[in-house]
Design a protein around this motif. Structure first.
Motif, PDB file in Angstrom:
ATOM      1  N   SER A 296      -0.417 -12.405 -19.042  1.00 29.05           N
ATOM      2  CA  SER A 296      -1.157 -12.295 -17.898  1.00 29.05           C
ATOM      3  C   SER A 296      -1.831 -10.924 -17.775  1.00 29.05           C
ATOM      4  CB  SER A 296      -0.262 -12.988 -16.671  1.00 29.05           C
ATOM      5  OG  SER A 296       0.625 -11.986 -16.399  1.00 29.05           O
ATOM      6  N   THR A 297      -0.939  -9.991 -18.319  1.00 32.59           N
ATOM      7  CA  THR A 297      -1.672  -8.758 -18.016  1.00 32.59           C
ATOM      8  C   THR A 297      -1.413  -7.763 -19.351  1.00 32.59           C
ATOM      9  OG1 THR A 297      -1.063  -6.837 -16.526  1.00 32.59           O
ATOM     10  CG2 THR A 297       0.921  -7.772 -17.196  1.00 32.59           C
ATOM     11  N   ILE A 298      -1.700  -6.518 -19.152  1.00 34.84           N
ATOM     12  CA  ILE A 298      -1.529  -5.302 -20.188  1.00 34.84           C
ATOM     13  C   ILE A 298      -0.180  -4.465 -19.633  1.00 34.84           C
ATOM     14  CG2 ILE A 298      -2.591  -3.555 -21.445  1.00 34.84           C
ATOM     15  CD1 ILE A 298      -5.390  -5.060 -20.780  1.00 34.84           C
ATOM     16  N   TYR A 299       0.489  -4.217 -20.737  1.00 31.77           N
ATOM     17  CA  TYR A 299       1.851  -3.392 -20.358  1.00 31.77           C
ATOM     18  C   TYR A 299       1.733  -1.965 -20.976  1.00 31.77           C
ATOM     19  CZ  TYR A 299       3.640  -8.207 -20.045  1.00 31.77           C
ATOM     20  OH  TYR A 299       3.614  -9.496 -19.689  1.00 31.77           O
ATOM     21  N   PRO A 300       2.316  -1.182 -20.330  1.00 31.47           N
ATOM     22  CA  PRO A 300       2.540   0.129 -21.079  1.00 31.47           C
ATOM     23  C   PRO A 300       2.640   0.277 -22.315  1.00 31.47           C
ATOM     24  CG  PRO A 300       3.852  -0.010 -18.912  1.00 31.47           C
ATOM     25  CD  PRO A 300       3.201  -1.293 -19.269  1.00 31.47           C
ATOM     26  N   LEU A 301       2.220   1.463 -23.049  1.00 33.07           N
ATOM     27  CA  LEU A 301       2.540   1.442 -24.360  1.00 33.07           C
ATOM     28  C   LEU A 301       4.044   1.667 -24.936  1.00 33.07           C
ATOM     29  CD1 LEU A 301      -0.704   3.509 -25.544  1.00 33.07           C
ATOM     30  CD2 LEU A 301      -0.385   1.130 -25.689  1.00 33.07           C
ATOM     31  N   ASN A 302       4.738   1.934 -24.186  1.00 31.73           N
ATOM     32  CA  ASN A 302       6.181   2.006 -24.595  1.00 31.73           C
ATOM     33  C   ASN A 302       7.033   0.827 -24.332  1.00 31.73           C
ATOM     34  OD1 ASN A 302       6.004   2.506 -21.527  1.00 31.73           O
ATOM     35  ND2 ASN A 302       8.160   3.374 -21.823  1.00 31.73           N
ATOM     36  N   THR A 303       6.576  -0.115 -23.610  1.00 29.21           N
ATOM     37  CA  THR A 303       7.253  -1.337 -23.160  1.00 29.21           C
ATOM     38  C   THR A 303       7.581  -2.100 -24.397  1.00 29.21           C
ATOM     39  OG1 THR A 303       5.842  -1.376 -21.191  1.00 29.21           O
ATOM     40  CG2 THR A 303       7.274  -3.323 -21.719  1.00 29.21           C
ATOM     41  N   LYS A 304       8.786  -2.688 -24.606  1.00 27.90           N
ATOM     42  CA  LYS A 304       9.378  -3.545 -25.484  1.00 27.90           C
ATOM     43  C   LYS A 304       9.373  -4.893 -24.830  1.00 27.90           C
ATOM     44  CE  LYS A 304      12.725  -0.769 -27.980  1.00 27.90           C
ATOM     45  NZ  LYS A 304      14.172  -0.561 -28.393  1.00 27.90           N
ATOM     46  N   ILE A 305       8.587  -6.053 -25.422  1.00 36.76           N
ATOM     47  CA  ILE A 305       8.474  -7.171 -24.754  1.00 36.76           C
ATOM     48  C   ILE A 305       8.766  -8.413 -25.691  1.00 36.76           C
ATOM     49  CG2 ILE A 305       6.533  -8.705 -23.875  1.00 36.76           C
ATOM     50  CD1 ILE A 305       4.587  -6.060 -23.967  1.00 36.76           C
ATOM     51  N   TYR A 306       9.889  -9.084 -24.988  1.00 37.74           N
ATOM     52  CA  TYR A 306      10.288 -10.380 -25.610  1.00 37.74           C
ATOM     53  C   TYR A 306      10.094 -11.519 -24.990  1.00 37.74           C
ATOM     54  CZ  TYR A 306      13.498  -7.084 -28.053  1.00 37.74           C
ATOM     55  OH  TYR A 306      13.948  -5.781 -29.087  1.00 37.74           O
ATOM     56  N   GLY A 307       9.504 -12.290 -25.804  1.00 39.86           N
ATOM     57  CA  GLY A 307       9.489 -13.734 -25.012  1.00 39.86           C
ATOM     58  C   GLY A 307      10.431 -14.895 -25.717  1.00 39.86           C
ATOM     59  N   ILE A 308      10.973 -15.889 -24.905  1.00 39.62           N
ATOM     60  CA  ILE A 308      11.866 -16.696 -25.559  1.00 39.62           C
ATOM     61  C   ILE A 308      11.457 -18.027 -25.221  1.00 39.62           C
ATOM     62  CG2 ILE A 308      14.325 -17.362 -25.820  1.00 39.62           C
ATOM     63  CD1 ILE A 308      13.490 -13.959 -24.761  1.00 39.62           C
ATOM     64  N   GLU A 309      11.192 -18.788 -26.125  1.00 41.64           N
ATOM     65  CA  GLU A 309      10.649 -20.310 -25.837  1.00 41.64           C
ATOM     66  C   GLU A 309      11.629 -21.459 -27.031  1.00 41.64           C
ATOM     67  OE1 GLU A 309       9.627 -23.499 -24.609  1.00 41.64           O
ATOM     68  OE2 GLU A 309       8.914 -21.833 -23.462  1.00 41.64           O
ATOM     69  N   ALA A 310      12.043 -22.332 -26.173  1.00 40.69           N
ATOM     70  CA  ALA A 310      12.682 -23.497 -27.173  1.00 40.69           C
ATOM     71  C   ALA A 310      11.952 -24.245 -27.559  1.00 40.69           C
ATOM     72  CB  ALA A 310      13.688 -23.656 -26.140  1.00 40.69           C
ATOM     73  N   ASN A 311      10.699 -24.602 -27.243  1.00 36.01           N
ATOM     74  CA  ASN A 311       9.787 -25.850 -27.325  1.00 36.01           C
ATOM     75  C   ASN A 311       8.896 -25.353 -28.573  1.00 36.01           C
ATOM     76  OD1 ASN A 311       7.937 -27.832 -27.748  1.00 36.01           O
ATOM     77  ND2 ASN A 311       7.557 -28.139 -25.481  1.00 36.01           N
ATOM     78  N   SER A 312       9.518 -25.872 -29.843  1.00 38.04           N
ATOM     79  CA  SER A 312       8.619 -25.289 -31.044  1.00 38.04           C
ATOM     80  C   SER A 312       7.195 -25.727 -31.108  1.00 38.04           C
ATOM     81  CB  SER A 312       9.449 -25.844 -32.135  1.00 38.04           C
ATOM     82  OG  SER A 312       9.459 -27.253 -32.559  1.00 38.04           O
ATOM     83  N   HIS A 313       6.785 -26.792 -30.188  1.00 32.93           N
ATOM     84  CA  HIS A 313       5.482 -27.296 -30.501  1.00 32.93           C
ATOM     85  C   HIS A 313       4.522 -26.543 -29.759  1.00 32.93           C
ATOM     86  CE1 HIS A 313       7.214 -31.043 -31.499  1.00 32.93           C
ATOM     87  NE2 HIS A 313       7.344 -31.602 -30.641  1.00 32.93           N
ATOM     88  N   LEU A 314       5.098 -25.536 -29.047  1.00 35.79           N
ATOM     89  CA  LEU A 314       4.317 -24.432 -28.144  1.00 35.79           C
ATOM     90  C   LEU A 314       3.987 -23.089 -29.155  1.00 35.79           C
ATOM     91  CD1 LEU A 314       5.536 -24.816 -24.502  1.00 35.79           C
ATOM     92  CD2 LEU A 314       3.677 -26.030 -25.602  1.00 35.79           C
ATOM     93  N   LEU A 315       4.629 -23.117 -29.926  1.00 36.79           N
ATOM     94  CA  LEU A 315       4.651 -21.729 -30.901  1.00 36.79           C
ATOM     95  C   LEU A 315       3.445 -21.267 -31.484  1.00 36.79           C
ATOM     96  CD1 LEU A 315       8.159 -21.719 -32.690  1.00 36.79           C
ATOM     97  CD2 LEU A 315       7.505 -20.538 -30.563  1.00 36.79           C
TER      98      LEU A 315
END
Length: 313
Positions: free
Chosen positions: A107-126
């Protein structure tokens, strides 16, 4: 305390759980009104978010269709919080547990030094998540993991994919309708995912996993202890928590050990919950069933910058 059984569950939740055909009708009606067609081939497969980022969705699935109808924003409370938090907090670590289509993480743009992790269990959405990631300005900083975030590693869990509404897929909660697919999947603790790199200046996280929040947060305790400042947004659903055999009071004590808790009321104002207990929550909402969101804060200096409406308990 006056108990209000008639409002034990939010109105929309009752519809999609108990009356899936009615919910599908309402979604289809919204699609028809907006796009003048119900032909899936003529519907878009993406949404342009207010920040101009692209969110890819499955136009055949109800939550994907809801995102099409709402221009990519179905959780206004969360979206407002997330945009303000990224802008003012400037996190160097972001963790989104329960990505779904990525309405929050993209939904947004992050600082260039930010590490970003997303965890999703529903494989259909990958495939939709990865398409959105591949066109995101911070794509090289984003890692998407297909797993169940928990307090233990490499446990095989059964994940219940809600084929009717992907947002209620869960390892904890089985909807009463029959549109369910049971899928085995491995668990991972966020502390393990970070490989011992637990010390950050500013950590922003979101956990929305339909009652499994207690396990996710327990698997983040090293991060909580070692980071300077943390700001989090979690869903709190007392019924789902209890169904997992977790004492709600114990969960609140765990949260208070690491954070100051701010509770969203129905009008989207926040209450600073000093010495909060479960009975206080029940009295605040006038019901024995609590479904709301919490903001969790370590280092309260940031909360004033978010321009949120806060009341005293």
């Amino acid at each position: 305390m006056k108990l209000k059984a008639a409002i034990r569950k939010p109105f929309l939740m009752r519809i999609w759980e108990n009356y899936p055909k009615t919910w599908k009708f309402l979604i289809d009606l919204g699609i028809l009104l907006k796009y003048k067609t119900l032909n899936v081939k003529k519907l878009p497969d993406k949404v342009i978010l207010p920040c101009s980022n692209i969110l890819f969705v499955n136009s055949e699935e109800n939550r994907g269709r809801a995102l099409l109808i709402s221009n990519g924003i179905t959780q206004k409370r969360l979206t407002y919080f997330w945009l303000k938090a990224v802008k003012e907090f400037k996190p160097d670590l972001v963790v989104d547990v329960g990505v779904n289509y990525g309405e929050c993480i993209f939904s947004t743009i992050y600082p260039l030094n930010t590490k970003i992790y997303g965890i999703e269990a529903n494989s259909h959405l990958l495939k939709y998540i990865n398409r959105s990631k591949d066109v995101h300005p911070n794509k090289l900083q984003i890692k998407i993991i297909n797993a169940i975030a928990s307090d233990m590693d490499d446990e095989e869990k059964i994940f219940f994919i809600d084929k009717h509404w992907s947002g209620t897929s869960s390892a904890a909660y089985i909807p009463s309708h029959n549109f369910i697919e049971k899928v085995p999947i491995k668990s991972i603790a966020i502390d393990t995912l970070l490989s011992g790199d637990w010390s950050y200046e500013a950590v922003l996280f979101k956990v929305d996993v339909e009652g499994f929040e207690a396990f996710v947060l327990k698997g983040m305790t090293n991060l909580f202890k070692n980071s300077v400042s943390l700001l989090g947004f979690i869903e709190f659903n007392s019924e789902y928590i209890e169904k997992l055999g977790i004492c709600v009071e114990d969960f609140l004590i765990f949260l208070k050990t690491h954070f100051t808790i701010y509770v969203y009321k129905k009008d989207d104002t926040l209450v600073k919950a000093v010495n909060l207990n479960y009975i206080d929550l029940q009295n605040l909402f006038g019901t024995n069933y609590i479904h709301t969101d919490f903001i969790l804060v370590k280092d309260e200096s940031i909360i004033e910058k978010l321009e949120l409406t806060i009341q005293s308990l």
